[in-house]
Design an enzyme around this catalytic site. Structure first.
Site, PDB file in Angstrom:
ATOM      1  N   HIS A 103       0.850  -1.190   0.000  1.00  0.00           N
ATOM      2  CA  HIS A 103       0.000   0.000   0.000  1.00  0.00           C
ATOM      3  C   HIS A 103       0.890   1.246   0.000  1.00  0.00           C
ATOM      4  CE1 HIS A 103      -3.816  -2.043   0.570  1.00  0.00           C
ATOM      5  NE2 HIS A 103      -3.272  -2.782   1.507  1.00  0.00           N
ATOM      6  N   HIS A 113      -0.802  -6.430  -5.587  1.00  0.00           N
ATOM      7  CA  HIS A 113      -0.883  -7.727  -4.921  1.00  0.00           C
ATOM      8  C   HIS A 113      -0.180  -8.759  -5.797  1.00  0.00           C
ATOM      9  CE1 HIS A 113      -3.065 -11.665  -5.171  1.00  0.00           C
ATOM     10  NE2 HIS A 113      -2.707 -11.703  -3.909  1.00  0.00           N
ATOM     11  N   ARG A 117       2.021 -19.966  -5.151  1.00  0.00           N
ATOM     12  CA  ARG A 117       1.832 -20.994  -4.137  1.00  0.00           C
ATOM     13  C   ARG A 117       1.805 -22.388  -4.760  1.00  0.00           C
ATOM     14  NH1 ARG A 117      -2.456 -18.010  -5.293  1.00  0.00           N
ATOM     15  NH2 ARG A 117      -4.316 -19.027  -6.136  1.00  0.00           N
ATOM     16  N   HIS A 182     -20.728  -7.582  -5.001  1.00  0.00           N
ATOM     17  CA  HIS A 182     -21.721  -6.776  -4.280  1.00  0.00           C
ATOM     18  C   HIS A 182     -21.691  -5.312  -4.714  1.00  0.00           C
ATOM     19  CE1 HIS A 182     -17.996  -6.301  -2.011  1.00  0.00           C
ATOM     20  NE2 HIS A 182     -18.516  -5.255  -1.390  1.00  0.00           N
TER      21      HIS A 182
END
Length: 307
Positions: A103, A113, A117, A182
């Site tokens: 940030h 970001h 993995r 949303h």
């Protein structure tokens, strides 16, 4: 040593090296130091393992930059990891990865970001099943075409050796994944994202994951250098804090990585290092037409072909 043990050691060594190279470059750029916090899950807990959390706070360039390595084992894959692999429901697993969120202090520098993995699990028939995931995405507060193009071109170049289909496919996957349902809104300008990936075979799939991780600094640092000294005022800072709220909403409501860590009993301080230090919300805030803030929504928080 078994083949799986050798693979685990190789991937762990790579991930630790990746974490060190990224935090070293960022610390040099910022002129600040990362706090290094090695951790280990206490004996007796369901989830076993260890990791290294590195975090820089209050820097000249980055207000908060967190980069974590983790390597854990557990008796049962959490629901977030088996929604596309129902045959592994309840299987014991091993997971390791590097995850970061930076940030910036200057609102003209985008948040970023990146995550790479590997997860392995033992199938009911005794087979070791292994797959990879990762990607990176860019979240600007004020949009610049050249920044988005550079970021996507770097992602495309990293994936090109593994097939012409990989960048467009993973770019679309990223757009679809980093979407706030949303809000009916993209989180940022995207990048690339892949998960549950093993289709190239073990070694090529691992090499592809490494190519993505290795390209991160090339993708992001030139953008930081272009924007970190731009002048800004209270208006830009207020908009940055407001837009950070969307980042928090996505990570807590939709992000599978966050859910995996919390559902599997992971270390909450390390899982939540992606949270910004300061954030704000406002009721039905709509930027005025013709402003740079409005352009973010109309020109950048939309699905576009950047290369």
């Amino acid at each position: 040593m078994t083949a799986q043990t050798l693979l685990t050691a190789r991937v762990s060594t790579y991930l630790r090296s990746l974490q060190a190279s990224i935090t070293g470059a960022v610390a040099e750029l910022d002129g600040a130091t990362f706090l290094t916090d090695p951790w280990q899950k206490p004996a007796g807990e369901t989830l076993q393992g260890q990791g290294i959390t590195q975090i820089l706070e209050g820097g000249a360039v980055f207000e908060r930059a967190g980069c974590g390595f983790s390597h854990v084992t557990g008796p049962k894959l959490p629901p977030s990891a088996t929604q596309h692999r129902p045959e592994l429901t309840g299987a014991p697993f091993e997971a390791m990865g590097v995850s970061l969120v930076f940030h910036p202090r200057n609102p003209y520098v985008p948040t970023v970001h990146m995550n790479v993995r590997m997860i392995s699990a033992k199938a009911p028939d005794g087979r070791e099943v292994c797959w990879f995931g990762g990607g990176m995405d860019l979240t600007p507060y004020y949009g610049f075409e050249e920044d988005a193009v550079h970021f996507h071109q770097t992602c495309q170049s990293a994936l090109q050796p593994f097939g012409d289909d990989k960048y467009p496919r993973f770019k679309t996957w990223c757009d679809e994944y980093f979407f706030l349902k949303h809000r009916n809104e993209q989180r940022g300008v995207g990048g690339v994202f892949f998960d549950d990936f093993s289709e190239l075979g073990l070694e090529p799939s691992l090499a592809m994951m490494q190519a993505v991780g290795n390209s991160f600094l090339t993708a992001y640092l030139p953008i930081v250098m272009r924007r970190k000294d731009m002048l800004y005022g209270e208006r830009e800072r207020a908009f940055q804090l407001y837009r950070r709220g969307r980042y928090v909403e996505f990570n807590l409501v939709w992000d599978r990585g966050t859910h995996f860590g919390l559902q599997s009993g992971g270390r909450s301080e390390s899982i939540l290092l992606s949270m910004p230090p300061l954030v704000s919300w406002a009721y039905q805030q709509v930027p005025a037409a013709g402003t740079p803030e409005a352009a973010l929504y109309s020109d950048f928080l939309v699905r576009r072909d950047w290369v």
